[in-house]
Design an enzyme around this catalytic site. Structure first.
Site, PDB file in Angstrom:
ATOM      1  CG  HIS A 183      47.565 195.660  77.753  1.00  0.00           C
ATOM      2  ND1 HIS A 183      47.730 196.755  78.573  1.00  0.00           N
ATOM      3  CD2 HIS A 183      48.796 195.093  77.640  1.00  0.00           C
ATOM      4  CE1 HIS A 183      48.988 196.850  78.946  1.00  0.00           C
ATOM      5  NE2 HIS A 183      49.665 195.854  78.387  1.00  0.00           N
TER       6      HIS A 183
ATOM      7  CE1 TYR B  74      40.665 196.182  77.361  1.00  0.00           C
ATOM      8  CE2 TYR B  74      42.912 196.986  77.609  1.00  0.00           C
ATOM      9  CZ  TYR B  74      41.750 196.477  78.166  1.00  0.00           C
ATOM     10  OH  TYR B  74      41.681 196.253  79.517  1.00  0.00           O
TER      11      TYR B  74
ATOM     12  CG  HIS C 162      45.664 200.770  74.736  1.00  0.00           C
ATOM     13  ND1 HIS C 162      46.647 199.808  74.715  1.00  0.00           N
ATOM     14  CD2 HIS C 162      44.946 200.532  75.890  1.00  0.00           C
ATOM     15  CE1 HIS C 162      46.539 199.031  75.771  1.00  0.00           C
ATOM     16  NE2 HIS C 162      45.518 199.452  76.507  1.00  0.00           N
TER      17      HIS C 162
END
Length: 357
Positions: free
Chosen positions: A182, A184, A179
C-alpha cells in the site's frame, strides 16, 4: 454441511477456528499511539461476531512510522500494556488476534481520515506533522517531500520492527504481520517507482527486497518459533514501471525461505494508478502466489458475500479470506455466513443464540 469457510487452519503453532478473518483497518482513534476504549469495543465486537482471526490496524514501530497522529503505535511498553485488554477480550471470545507492524514512510504525517480535522494531505510541521522518510527523496503526489534514509537509519528501523514484535509477544498477540504493501515504507523500497537508490538497498529486485527481508529475519528471530509471521504485499503496482506479479512471486520464494508463514495479498497504492476494481479483483494474484511459492495466502478486496468467500476457498485461490468493509458493515458476518451456508457453529455467544438459531 461442512463449509470450507469454517474449517480450522493451522499456521506453525497457531490453530485458528475458521478462515473468515478481519484485515487491518485504521481506526484513527488512538491518543499518542495508545489503544483506547474504541479498540476494545471494535475488535472485541468482531471477535464476538465469530471471526477466526483479527489483524489489528497498521501500528507504527516508531512515532514517525504512523500514518496519522491518531494511529496506533507499539514503540514502548506502555503501548503494549494499552493493547493487552483488547487482546485478552478477543481471546475470551475464541478468536486469534495479530497485529500489523508498519512504517508509513513518505505517506505518513497525514491528517486523519475521520473528517473531524477538516483537512487532507500532509500535516505541516507546525500543526503536529513530522518529517517523513523514504528510500529516495521522491514525494507521493501532492504530499510533502520525504528525506532519504541512511543505511544506519535503515538498520535502526530493522531493530525497531523487531522490538515492536517483542512487545506484541508481551501483549499476548498470536501472530504478527509485517506491512509491505500500500505504498508505505517497506513497499517503497520494493517498488522501482519510489526506490532509486544506488547502494545495497536499491537497483535490483534482490537489493530492493533487502530491507524487508532484514525485517523478516529480525522479527522471526525475536518471536517464539511457534508464532506465525505474516507479510502483506501489494502484488502489483498497476503501473508499467512498477512492481509486476513475477517480481512478487520471486519475493514470495525468498519470504518462504526466510520463515514467513502466509502472504496477505493486496495490490497497488505506491502511486495513483488506474485499477480495474470489482468483486474479487485481487484473487488472481493470491492464487498465483499460492501456487508458485507453496505459501498459504490470504485474499482481500471486495469480498462481501458468504458464497463468494466459500468459493474462493473451495477453488483453491486462497487459504483465508479477509473481510474488511464487509466486517465493518456487519461485525457478525461469520455468524450470518454460517447460517447462509448451512453450517452449524458451536461458538455463537450464548446471549445471542436466540438471534442466530
Amino acid at each position: 454441511m461442512c463449509a470450507k469457510l469454517f474449517e480450522p487452519i493451522t499456521l506453525r503453532g497457531l490453530d485458528v477456528r475458521n478462515r473468515s478473518w478481519v484485515p487491518p483497518m485504521c481506526q484513527y482513534s488512538a491518543v499518542d499511539g495508545l489503544a483506547a476504549d474504541w479498540h476494545l469495543v471494535h475488535y472485541g465486537g468482531l471477535a464476538r461476531g465469530g471471526a477466526g482471526a483479527i489483524i489489528v490496524e497498521a501500528t507504527g514501530v516508531v512515532p514517525e512510522g504512523r500514518i496519522s497522529p491518531t494511529d496506533l503505535g507499539l514503540w514502548s511498553e506502555a503501548h503494549a500494556a494499552a493493547l493487552q485488554p483488547t487482546v485478552d477480550f478477543v481471546h475470551g471470545q475464541g478468536a486469534a488476534i495479530g497485529i500489523q507492524l508498519a512504517h508509513s514512510g513518505r505517506k505518513g504525517s497525514v491528517w486523519p481520515e475521520t473528517g473531524a480535522w477538516g483537512e487532507v494531505g500532509s500535516m505541516p510541521l507546525d500543526r503536529g506533522g513530522w518529517q517523513t522518510v523514504a528510500p529516495s527523496p521522491i514525494p507521493y503526489p501532492d504530499m510533502a517531500m520525504p528525506r532519504e534514509l541512511t543505511t544506519t537509519e535503515i538498520s535502526a528501523l530493522v531493530r525497531a520492527f523487531a522490538a515492536a514484535a517483542d512487545r506484541a509477544v508481551e501483549a499476548g498477540f498470536d501472530f504478527v504481520e509485517i506491512h509491505g504493501a500500500h505504498g508505505y515504507l517497506l513497499h517503497e523500497f520494493l517498488s522501482p517507482i519510489s526506490n532509486q537508490r544506488t547502494d545495497q538497498y536499491g537497483g535490483s529486485l534482490a537489493n530492493r527486497s533487502r530491507f524487508l527481508l532484514e525485517v523478516v529475519d529480525q522479527v522471526r528471530a525475536t518471536v517464539p518459533d511457534r508464532m506465525p509471521v505474516l507479510v502483506r504485499l501489494s502484488a502489483i503496482d498497476w503501473l508499467d514501471d512498477g512492481l509486476q506479479l513475477e517480481d512478487t512471486v520471486q519475493l514470495g520464494h525468498w519470504l518462504a525461505d526466510h520463515g514467513v508463514d502466509l502472504i496477505d495479498v493486496s495490490s497497488g497504492a505506491i502511486a495513483p494508478a488506474p485499477i480495474p476494481s470489482g468483486p474479487g479483483y485481487q484473487l488472481p494474484f493470491a492464487e498465483v502466489i499460492r501456487r508458485e511459492t507453496g505459501l498459504p495466502t490470504a485474499a482481500v478486496g471486495l469480498i462481501s458475500e458468504p458464497l463468494q468467500a466459500e468459493q474462493i476457498l473451495t477453488s483453491g485461490q486462497a487459504d483465508v479470506v479477509l473481510l474488511g468493509r464487509a466486517s465493518m458493515r456487519d461485525p457478525h458476518f461469520p455468524l450470518h455466513a454460517a447460517k447462509a451456508l448451512g453450517h452449524d457453529l458451536d461458538y455463537i455467544p450464548v446471549p445471542y443464540l436466540r438471534a442466530f438459531r
